[in-house]
Scaffold this active site. Structure first.
Site, PDB file in Angstrom:
ATOM      1  N   GLU A  84      -9.730   6.187   3.129  1.00 34.49           N
ATOM      2  CA  GLU A  84     -10.634   4.775   3.560  1.00 34.49           C
ATOM      3  C   GLU A  84      -9.567   3.795   4.129  1.00 34.49           C
ATOM      4  O   GLU A  84      -8.049   3.691   3.346  1.00 34.49           O
ATOM      5  CB  GLU A  84     -11.566   4.483   2.781  1.00 34.49           C
ATOM      6  CG  GLU A  84     -11.161   3.702   1.786  1.00 34.49           C
ATOM      7  CD  GLU A  84     -10.040   4.021   0.736  1.00 34.49           C
ATOM      8  OE1 GLU A  84      -9.847   5.327   0.784  1.00 34.49           O
ATOM      9  OE2 GLU A  84      -9.437   3.369  -0.204  1.00 34.49           O
ATOM     10  N   LYS A 113       0.775  -1.195  -0.108  1.00 32.58           N
ATOM     11  CA  LYS A 113       0.067  -0.186   0.089  1.00 32.58           C
ATOM     12  C   LYS A 113       0.816   1.421  -0.063  1.00 32.58           C
ATOM     13  O   LYS A 113       0.453   2.175  -0.542  1.00 32.58           O
ATOM     14  CB  LYS A 113      -1.028   0.022   1.159  1.00 32.58           C
ATOM     15  CG  LYS A 113      -2.140  -0.981   1.134  1.00 32.58           C
ATOM     16  CD  LYS A 113      -3.070  -0.741  -0.204  1.00 32.58           C
ATOM     17  CE  LYS A 113      -4.308  -1.678  -0.038  1.00 32.58           C
ATOM     18  NZ  LYS A 113      -5.036  -1.437  -1.137  1.00 32.58           N
ATOM     19  N   SER A 165       1.688  -9.594  -0.444  1.00 35.39           N
ATOM     20  CA  SER A 165       1.383  -8.145  -0.621  1.00 35.39           C
ATOM     21  C   SER A 165       1.615  -7.514   0.737  1.00 35.39           C
ATOM     22  O   SER A 165       1.766  -6.419   0.966  1.00 35.39           O
ATOM     23  CB  SER A 165      -0.132  -8.171  -0.964  1.00 35.39           C
ATOM     24  OG  SER A 165      -0.952  -8.836  -0.297  1.00 35.39           O
TER      25      SER A 165
END
Lengths: 401, 259
Positions: free
Chosen positions: A116, A94, A383
């Site tokens: 968010e 991210k 990830s």
């Protein structure tokens, strides 16, 4: 940002029949301004250089492409390589997008950032980048997710972000996005909405894909250096789909490389308690984009379930819907129980604790490799790291501490 | 001339009332609509509940959520609109998010809405750029597309919306979501003026209007006033609907002072 699937989206933000800008009028000028600012930044070598330097010195890129020999031996088939996004700063992919958009917000002169978060990884990444760039940061997070991902809530607060609990609807990621959009509609003059996945209205699916495609570009160079060829399969988990799109898109034109996206089957696709939009949904419009969607017979969005909060979302990025319909990627679904098996498998064989989201891809990638031959290569996107999930796993496995 | 165009007359200020279909019950919606029609409302906007009403504030979010829990599907909304139309002559428009309409089928929905006696559609998450297909079906079935403009809209967007709207243009009084507010935006007069210079269409202002005083300020500059969340609150506070009735009457009296 390098070689990409740049022909898409088209000027109206469509990938085939998916995508677009289904938003209130108040946001239309802001989306136009964002697109112009992004296209100008993308064409500016100084912006690209700054992004690359920070990727290297702040995020710790390139992340390794690790040949998981023990896991591969255990499965007895293809060689499994793990793209180690878990080793990036803040512990997940991210940060790539948060950094890119943070720099963009700064360039646009915005001073207030909203975002968010579901699992909290995007919230932590955004809070991190905002601290580093001296930007005010507000994170919307569903009340249920705040409870099940509390370590990430502490991290966001330590980093100086304000975390706002969202108590409406299903109290998860979907509702956090609704609330962030309402904030943006209200404060659009001063505020940059740092959207965390390849969904949402155009230009977000394009922007997030481009910043995340650093994953796939590195993997491509790394596997060429190691094996002098491209992999046979790329496997990644799909909630909104940003880590998968980041890995897949630089290989788009290499048709011999197969893409597999792994969705959350939760308690099983037949149970109705899952989050597999592509495997079990229909085309519809949510959060500004047309894409596959989990909805009931009258077009209301249904509540989803996954053990992995980052996959617990009824929609998916429009480019994934396009990949599905054109056959460029195939999408499968892995249950909570199977994901936990993938979680344990990676802990035991490789000494790596994966995020529950990534554990979906690990499980499927390992099963896939078992049925392939030893000369084949499977890249699985790891990830994120699993520290945030320990409470869920301990509880579910009934482990005594 | 559509039935919506017909409500606008020189020197007259139109009053538009919003109700969430099925909140607190279908019977209450029907009863309130009849009362509104008899108390000086010129047009009634019927809100179709949606699970993710991202342009709405707390009041309408809650109303939608409760209506959905009672099983108010789009089919039920169509039937209820027809029931209301049987009792009153006041024009009706639907206000609803795009996904339930898309799911129902654009053509089927426009056909059914027309048969139910509905005259127009407001779809808050459908800007003109995405609205062509729905508009084509609306035209075929005699429904007016009513697009929204906001203070953030550029001159270019004002022209686009003016060109594509029929009946009237819905001006959002502020950058924000629906919901009763203490005060209106300072820039409201300038915003209405900017739009007025670009179109002959009637302009109605909504979002945030919750008192006669605010309605009066809007009536000085616009052709109509849209009230929503405050009506829902009054229905919640007084199920006999007498508070609703006296509030709407006072709005009507205020608007009648402007010519």
């Amino acid at each position: 940002m390098g070689e990409n699937n740049r022909q898409l989206p088209n000027q109206r933000g469509y990938f085939g029949e998916f995508g677009g800008k289904f938003v209130p009028e108040t946001l239309m000028p802001a989306l136009g301004e964002l697109e112009q600012a992004y296209l100008s930044a993308r064409a500016d070598p100084a912006f690209e250089r700054r992004f690359e330097q920070l990727c290297r010195h702040y995020v710790g890129r390139p992340t390794p492409l690790y040949p998981a020999e023990q896991l591969s031996a255990e499965m007895g088939g293809a060689v499994i390589l793990l793209k180690r996004e878990d080793l990036a700063h803040t512990g997940a992919h991210k940060i790539n997008n948060a950094l890119g958009q943070g720099l963009l917000a700064k360039r646009m002169g915005k001073t207030r950032i909203i975002a968010e978060t579901g699992a909290g990884q995007h919230g932590v990444a955004t809070a991190t980048v905002c601290a580093m760039l001296s930007l005010k940061c507000i994170i919307y997070m569903g009340e249920d997710d705040i409870k099940r991902q509390s370590p990430n809530v502490f991290r966001m607060k330590l980093l100086g972000a304000e975390v706002r609990s969202v108590e409406s609807g299903s109290r998860t990621l979907k509702d956090a996005i609704n609330e962030a959009i309402r904030d943006w509609v209200t404060n659009v003059e001063t505020t940059y909405y740092l959207f965390g996945t390849v969904a949402g209205p155009h230009p977000y699916p394009m922007i997030v894909r481009d910043f995340q495609s650093v994953i796939g570009r590195e993997a491509k160079a790394q596997i060429r250096a190691m094996y002098n060829r491209l992999p046979d399969y790329l496997v990644a988990c799909v909630g909104g789909g940003s880590n998968a799109m980041g890995l897949f898109s630089p290989f788009y034109n290499n048709k011999e490389v197969k893409f597999i996206g792994v969705e959350a089957a939760g308690a099983g696709l037949k149970s109705g308690r899952h989050a597999a939009s592509l495997s079990a949904g229909r085309s519809g419009v949510l959060h500004g984009t047309r894409s596959y969607l989990l909805q009931d017979s009258s077009g209301q969005i249904v509540e989803t379930h996954s053990i992995a909060p980052g996959l617990d979302y009824p929609g998916v990025g429009p480019e994934h819907s396009y990949y599905k319909d054109t056959g460029r990627a195939s999408y499968v679904a892995v249950t909570d129980v199977e994901a936990l098996e993938g979680f344990r498998l990676l802990c035991h064989t490789e000494g790596i604790i994966p995020a529950l989201e990534s554990a979906h891809a690990i499980y499927y990638g390992a099963r896939l490799a078992a049925g392939l031959t030893r000369d084949q290569l499977v890249v699985v996107n790891l990830s994120g790291r699993g520290d945030k999930d320990l409470a869920i796993v301990v509880e579910t496995m009934g482990m005594e501490l | 001339m559509s039935r919506i165009q017909n409500i606008f007359r020189p020197g007259y200020r139109v009053l538009i009332a919003y109700l969430t279909l099925g909140y607190p019950s279908l019977e209450a919606t029907i009863e309130a609509a009849v009362l509104l029609a008899g108390s000086g409302c010129d047009l009634i906007e019927l809100g179709i509940p949606f699970s993710d009403p991202l342009a709405d504030g707390a009041t309408i979010q809650k109303a939608s959520y409760q209506a959905l829990k009672r099983g108010v599907t789009l089919q039920v909304c169509l039937e209820t609109a027809q029931e209301i139309k049987r009792r009153i002559a006041t024009p009706l428009v639907f206000m609803g998010y795009y996904n339930p309409i898309l799911n129902f089928g654009l053509e089927a929905f426009c056909h059914s809405a027309n048969r139910a006696g509905v005259d127009g559609l407001i779809v808050p998450d459908l800007p003109p750029e995405e609205g062509e297909e729905l508009e084509a079906n609306m035209k075929k079935h005699g429904l007016d597309p009513i697009y929204l403009l906001s203070p953030a809209s550029s001159e270019e967007r004002i022209l686009l919306v003016a060109q594509r709207s029929r009946g009237f243009i819905y001006l959002v009084s502020l950058t924000g979501v629906t919901g009763a507010r203490q005060s209106l935006s300072q820039g409201l007069e300038g915003f209405v003026q900017r739009v007025r210079e670009k179109t002959e269409l009637p302009l109605c202002v909504g979002f945030g209007i919750s008192s006669s005083e605010q309605a009066g300020r809007v009536a000085r500059i616009a052709d109509g006033v849209i009230v929503g969340s405050r009506l829902i609150q009054l229905i919640e506070e007084d199920s006999s609907l007498s508070s609703l009735k006296s509030f709407v009457r006072s709005l009507r009296e205020t608007l009648d002072q402007y010519h």
